[in-house]
Design a protein around this motif. Structure first.
Motif: not given
Length: 119
Positions: A55-57, A69-77, A95-103
């Motif tokens: 979950g770190k890259t 990923l600057k915020n790996p906690e936001d992609v947890k799961g 680096e990426l700062h994730v704002m939204k994750v879509t499966m």
């Protein structure tokens, strides 16, 4: 005499402060950016790819570019999943700062989104 000197000193102080404010504003309006401000508001992009198992890259589908990923906690799961990210892209630090994750639905013949997780 002391009052006059004091008033002149105060006026000089304010004149210098106003001048400093004007030169800073002029530099900003002319398009000059410092290194800090160039990364302060990176572009928001939508990128498809896979999140690493830890979950770190993130590895993009297009070009197989790998990002930290600057915020790996936001992609947890979503570790190890194929996803679409909306993220701020920091090209200079890769680096990426994730704002939204879509499966992204993995089933053959179906294109669509299985779930959405805003961060």
């Amino acid at each position: 005499m002391k009052k006059v000197t004091f008033v002149v000193a105060i006026l000089a102080f304010f004149a210098i402060a106003v001048y400093a404010g004007q030169t800073d504003t002029a530099a900003q309006s002319s398009g000059h950016k410092s290194a800090a401000s160039s990364t302060a508001n990176p572009p928001l992009k939508t990128i498809a790819g896979k999140i690493s198992d830890d979950g770190k890259t993130f590895t993009a589908d297009k070009g197989s570019k790998q990002w930290t990923l600057k915020n790996p906690e936001d992609v947890k799961g979503h570790e190890g999943h194929h996803v679409k990210l909306q993220a701020h892209v920091y090209k200079d630090t890769n680096e990426l700062h994730v704002m939204k994750v879509t499966m992204i639905n993995q089933k053959a013949g179906k294109k669509g989104k299985a779930s959405t997780k805003p961060s």
